[in-house]
Design a protein around this motif. Structure first.
Motif, PDB file in Angstrom:
ATOM      1  N   TRP A 191       8.119  -6.188  -2.700  1.00 21.71           N
ATOM      2  CA  TRP A 191       7.538  -5.117  -1.888  1.00 21.71           C
ATOM      3  C   TRP A 191       6.250  -4.536  -2.458  1.00 21.71           C
ATOM      4  CZ3 TRP A 191       9.026  -3.742   2.918  1.00 21.71           C
ATOM      5  CH2 TRP A 191      10.279  -4.183   3.354  1.00 21.71           C
ATOM      6  N   ASP A 192       5.864  -4.944  -3.643  1.00 23.08           N
ATOM      7  CA  ASP A 192       4.713  -4.344  -4.315  1.00 23.08           C
ATOM      8  C   ASP A 192       3.446  -4.364  -3.473  1.00 23.08           C
ATOM      9  OD1 ASP A 192       6.115  -3.555  -6.457  1.00 23.08           O
ATOM     10  OD2 ASP A 192       5.263  -4.962  -7.900  1.00 23.08           O
ATOM     11  N   ARG A 193       3.118  -5.509  -2.923  1.00 26.51           N
ATOM     12  CA  ARG A 193       1.888  -5.645  -2.149  1.00 26.51           C
ATOM     13  C   ARG A 193       1.917  -4.735  -0.913  1.00 26.51           C
ATOM     14  NH1 ARG A 193      -2.538  -8.737  -1.475  1.00 26.51           N
ATOM     15  NH2 ARG A 193      -3.260  -9.141   0.645  1.00 26.51           N
ATOM     16  N   ALA A 194       3.043  -4.738  -0.204  1.00 25.31           N
ATOM     17  CA  ALA A 194       3.178  -3.910   0.996  1.00 25.31           C
ATOM     18  C   ALA A 194       3.090  -2.427   0.649  1.00 25.31           C
ATOM     19  CB  ALA A 194       4.496  -4.216   1.697  1.00 25.31           C
ATOM     20  N   LEU A 195       3.697  -2.026  -0.476  1.00 29.99           N
ATOM     21  CA  LEU A 195       3.659  -0.634  -0.892  1.00 29.99           C
ATOM     22  C   LEU A 195       2.242  -0.201  -1.264  1.00 29.99           C
ATOM     23  CD1 LEU A 195       6.929  -0.327  -3.018  1.00 29.99           C
ATOM     24  CD2 LEU A 195       6.368   0.965  -0.950  1.00 29.99           C
ATOM     25  N   LYS A 196       1.521  -1.069  -1.950  1.00 25.32           N
ATOM     26  CA  LYS A 196       0.146  -0.740  -2.339  1.00 25.32           C
ATOM     27  C   LYS A 196      -0.742  -0.585  -1.107  1.00 25.32           C
ATOM     28  CE  LYS A 196       0.084  -2.802  -6.963  1.00 25.32           C
ATOM     29  NZ  LYS A 196      -0.480  -3.866  -7.822  1.00 25.32           N
TER      30      LYS A 196
END
Length: 223
Positions: A191-196
C-alpha cells in the motif's frame, strides 16, 4: 500502563499521529465552511450563526462550539509537546554529526519542525484577526465572516501571511499523513505507493482549497 505507553517513543508517536488526524478532520470541516464564501455573504454568515446554535435545543448555546475548541486545543498541545519531545530524543540519540552524509530526505520531512512553528504562529494571528478581531485590519463585525475575510485579504500582508502558512500546512500534511499511516500500522509494502499518492493529492487539494479564498478576494470573485 498509560504512563509506560506515554514515556515510550511508540506511545508518543501514536499520540502525535492521533492528535494530527483530529486536527486534519477539523481542517476538512473548516475548509468546507470557509468555501461557502463563494456563494455570497448570506451563505457564510448564516453558517457562522448556525455554528453557535448547533446541537440546540439539546445542547446550550455555543456548547458544541466550545467543546470542539477544547478538543482541538488539546490535540494541538498534545501534537506540539510530543513533536518537541521526540525531536529532543532524536538529538540526544545522535549527539555528534554523521561522518558520512545521510540520504537526502524530502523537502517536507526536512521542514516539519519550522513548518510547525510557522503554523503555530499563524494560528495565533488567525484567531486574533478573524475570531476576536484584535488585530483585524478593518472594522471587525462579529458573526459577519464575509466582510471580515474580505477586509483581511484586501491587505497585502494578510495575503502573504495566509498563503505562506497554507503552503507550510500543505507540506506538513503531506508528510504527516504518511507518518501517521506508518505509526498506526496502516501502511504496508503493497500500500505504500497508494498511500504516498493519496497523501500528496490530499495535501494539494486542501492547500489549494484554502488558498482559493484569498485568491478569490484578490481577483474580485469575492468582494
Amino acid at each position: 500502563m498509560a504512563r509506560t505507553m506515554w514515556d515510550s517513543t511508540v506511545g508518543k508517536k501514536t499520540v502525535m499521529a492521533v492528535s494530527g488526524l483530529i486536527m486534519l478532520a477539523y481542517l476538512v470541516v473548516h475548509l468546507y465552511g470557509n468555501l461557502k464564501i463563494f456563494f455570497g455573504p448570506r451563505e457564510i454568515d448564516d453558517y457562522a450563526v448556525w455554528l453557535r446554535y448547533v446541537g440546540a435545543p439539546f445542547m446550550h448555546h455555543e456548547w458544541v462550539l466550545w467543546l470542539t475548541r477544547i478538543v482541538l486545543v488539546a490535540a494541538v498541545v498534545a501534537h506540539a509537546v510530543t513533536a518537541y519531545q521526540l525531536s529532543r530524543r532524536d538529538i540526544k540519540a545522535r549527539p555528534s554529526k554523521y561522518v558520512h552524509k545521510r540520504p537526502r530526505s524530502s523537502y517536507a520531512t526536512r521542514t516539519m519542525r519550522w513548518g510547525g512553528v510557522i503554523l503555530g504562529l499563524f494560528v495565533v494571528w488567525h484567531i486574533l484577526d478573524l475570531t476576536t478581531g484584535t488585530v483585524h485590519s478593518g472594522g471587525f463585525q462579529d458573526l459577519h465572516p464575509y466582510e471580515n475575510v474580505v477586509d483581511t485579504f484586501s491587505t497585502w500582508y494578510g495575503n502573504v501571511i495566509y498563503i505562506v502558512a497554507m503552503l507550510a500546512l500543505g507540506l506538513h500534511i503531506r508528510h504527516g499523513v504518511w507518518s501517521a499511516a506508518q505509526t498506526l500500522g496502516v501502511s504496508s509494502r503493497a500500500w505504500d505507493r497508494a498511500l504516498k499518492i493519496s497523501a500528496n493529492v490530499f495535501a494539494l487539494l486542501l492547500t489549494a482549497g484554502f488558498i482559493s479564498i484569498p485568491v478569490g478576494v484578490m481577483t474580485g470573485l469575492v468582494s
